[in-house]
Design a protein around this motif. Structure first.
Motif, PDB file in Angstrom:
ATOM      1  N   SER A  58       0.839  -1.203   0.000  1.00 31.06           N
ATOM      2  CA  SER A  58       0.000   0.000   0.000  1.00 31.06           C
ATOM      3  C   SER A  58       0.873   1.252   0.000  1.00 31.06           C
ATOM      4  CB  SER A  58      -0.919   0.005   1.230  1.00 31.06           C
ATOM      5  OG  SER A  58      -1.603   1.229   1.326  1.00 31.06           O
ATOM      6  N   GLU A  59       0.814   1.990  -1.085  1.00 29.41           N
ATOM      7  CA  GLU A  59       1.631   3.194  -1.199  1.00 29.41           C
ATOM      8  C   GLU A  59       1.194   4.242  -0.174  1.00 29.41           C
ATOM      9  OE1 GLU A  59       2.950   6.514  -4.578  1.00 29.41           O
ATOM     10  OE2 GLU A  59       1.770   4.742  -5.136  1.00 29.41           O
ATOM     11  N   GLY A  60      -0.123   4.343   0.042  1.00 23.34           N
ATOM     12  CA  GLY A  60      -0.619   5.317   1.007  1.00 23.34           C
ATOM     13  C   GLY A  60      -0.120   5.029   2.412  1.00 23.34           C
ATOM     14  N   ALA A  61      -0.117   3.758   2.808  1.00 26.01           N
ATOM     15  CA  ALA A  61       0.358   3.385   4.139  1.00 26.01           C
ATOM     16  C   ALA A  61       1.857   3.643   4.274  1.00 26.01           C
ATOM     17  CB  ALA A  61       0.049   1.918   4.416  1.00 26.01           C
ATOM     18  N   ARG A  62       2.619   3.300   3.223  1.00 31.14           N
ATOM     19  CA  ARG A  62       4.070   3.528   3.275  1.00 31.14           C
ATOM     20  C   ARG A  62       4.388   5.012   3.379  1.00 31.14           C
ATOM     21  NH1 ARG A  62       4.368  -0.239  -1.045  1.00 31.14           N
ATOM     22  NH2 ARG A  62       4.909   1.490  -2.434  1.00 31.14           N
ATOM     23  N   VAL A 239      -3.676  -4.475  10.135  1.00 30.43           N
ATOM     24  CA  VAL A 239      -2.247  -4.767  10.004  1.00 30.43           C
ATOM     25  C   VAL A 239      -1.415  -3.551  10.390  1.00 30.43           C
ATOM     26  CG1 VAL A 239      -0.406  -5.344   8.387  1.00 30.43           C
ATOM     27  CG2 VAL A 239      -2.606  -6.513   8.226  1.00 30.43           C
ATOM     28  N   VAL A 240      -1.796  -2.393   9.848  1.00 35.30           N
ATOM     29  CA  VAL A 240      -1.064  -1.164  10.161  1.00 35.30           C
ATOM     30  C   VAL A 240      -1.168  -0.842  11.647  1.00 35.30           C
ATOM     31  CG1 VAL A 240      -0.899   1.302   9.676  1.00 35.30           C
ATOM     32  CG2 VAL A 240      -1.394  -0.296   7.810  1.00 35.30           C
ATOM     33  N   ALA A 241      -2.325  -1.119  12.243  1.00 38.85           N
ATOM     34  CA  ALA A 241      -2.501  -0.886  13.676  1.00 38.85           C
ATOM     35  C   ALA A 241      -1.554  -1.769  14.493  1.00 38.85           C
ATOM     36  CB  ALA A 241      -3.949  -1.151  14.074  1.00 38.85           C
ATOM     37  N   VAL A 242      -1.366  -3.011  14.062  1.00 44.02           N
ATOM     38  CA  VAL A 242      -0.430  -3.908  14.754  1.00 44.02           C
ATOM     39  C   VAL A 242       0.995  -3.354  14.673  1.00 44.02           C
ATOM     40  CG1 VAL A 242       0.608  -6.204  14.742  1.00 44.02           C
ATOM     41  CG2 VAL A 242      -1.852  -5.953  14.404  1.00 44.02           C
TER      42      VAL A 242
END
Length: 266
Positions: A58-62, A239-242
């Motif tokens: 995910s580009e937005g998450a990165r 996943v990002v929360a973890v």
């Protein structure tokens, strides 16, 4: 203090209940990051690594992670510099208004985040007429990150006293030489602990960030908030929360270990 067997069992049960209340929701988030069902049904029907792959791609998450890291690093650097200077001034010198300045330094972390956010937004956009950017977020984060560094360094300065610095001055060392060879070595673990705590606070801050970030600034907590109600993004958000939980826990654990090691020294 000697406690009866019944009291010990009651305290133990209460402790377990409190810890379960605090950490079971986090455990659910961790499990859901591997949940094969996109609707996040419970209990999980199966486990998969698909959401972790999607999060990694995910580009937005990165981009959000990188933005948060940049802001946290700069805010922590500012906090280390200003927090150390303030703690040295307030702990080693006596002057009129010293207690008032001490209160004003600590106040930002005691105020509700929404109050701090509104105040800073008014200051940036109203008084200073600035455009909200990454820079305004860094300044906003530094206001409360300074407190963590200040408290750690001030506590260490109280504990070590000033006798070694006075001895250094009596032997002819200048102010900077004394700081470099005497004061700084005594403060190293406190600075590192304060810096780690400041980084963790900045990295997962969302309330103040919401009021001080411009339209193009997306930190990781803001990205999570914006995507958590989108059905197709919910598994990735878990996943990002973890990852965010891990990133928050590690600095705090290291800071605790450093503080404990320093206190245990003779």
């Amino acid at each position: 203090m000697i406690l009866s067997r019944r009291v010990r069992w009651a305290l133990g049960a209460l402790t377990v209940l409190v810890l379960a209340f605090l950490y079971l929701p986090l455990l659910v988030v961790v499990v859901n990051s591997f949940n094969a069902n996109q609707a996040m049904t419970w209990p999980p029907s199966g486990f998969t690594l698909e959401w972790w792959e999607r999060a990694a791609n995910s580009e937005g998450a990165r981009d959000a992670v990188w933005t948060s890291v940049q802001i946290a690093l700069v805010a922590t650097a500012i906090a280390l510099l200003l927090g150390t200077m303030l703690s040295l001034a307030l702990q080693r010198y006596r002057f009129f208004g010293r207690s008032t300045v001490n209160l004003l330094v600590i106040l930002p972390i005691a105020l509700p985040g929404i109050i701090t956010g509104i105040a800073l937004n008014n200051a940036f956009t109203g008084i200073l007429d600035l455009r909200l950017t990454v820079g305004t977020v860094i300044i906003a984060h530094a206001t409360f990150c300074i407190v963590t560094v200040f408290n750690n360094v001030q506590a260490r300065l109280r504990r070590v006293g000033g006798s070694l610095e006075e001895a250094s001055a009596d032997l002819g060392a200048g102010m900077w030489t004394t700081f470099r060879l005497v004061t700084f070595p005594q403060l190293r673990s406190a600075l590192l602990a304060g810096g780690l705590l400041a980084f963790a606070l900045s990295f997962d801050e969302i309330i103040v960030t919401t009021f001080t970030a411009g339209a193009g600034v997306t930190t990781l907590p803001i990205w999570i908030f914006n995507n958590m109600f989108r059905p197709n993004q919910a598994p990735v958000v878990n996943v990002v929360a973890v990852v965010l939980i891990i990133v928050s826990i590690v600095p705090i654990w290291l800071a605790q270990r450093l503080s404990g090691d320093a206190e245990g020294r003779p």
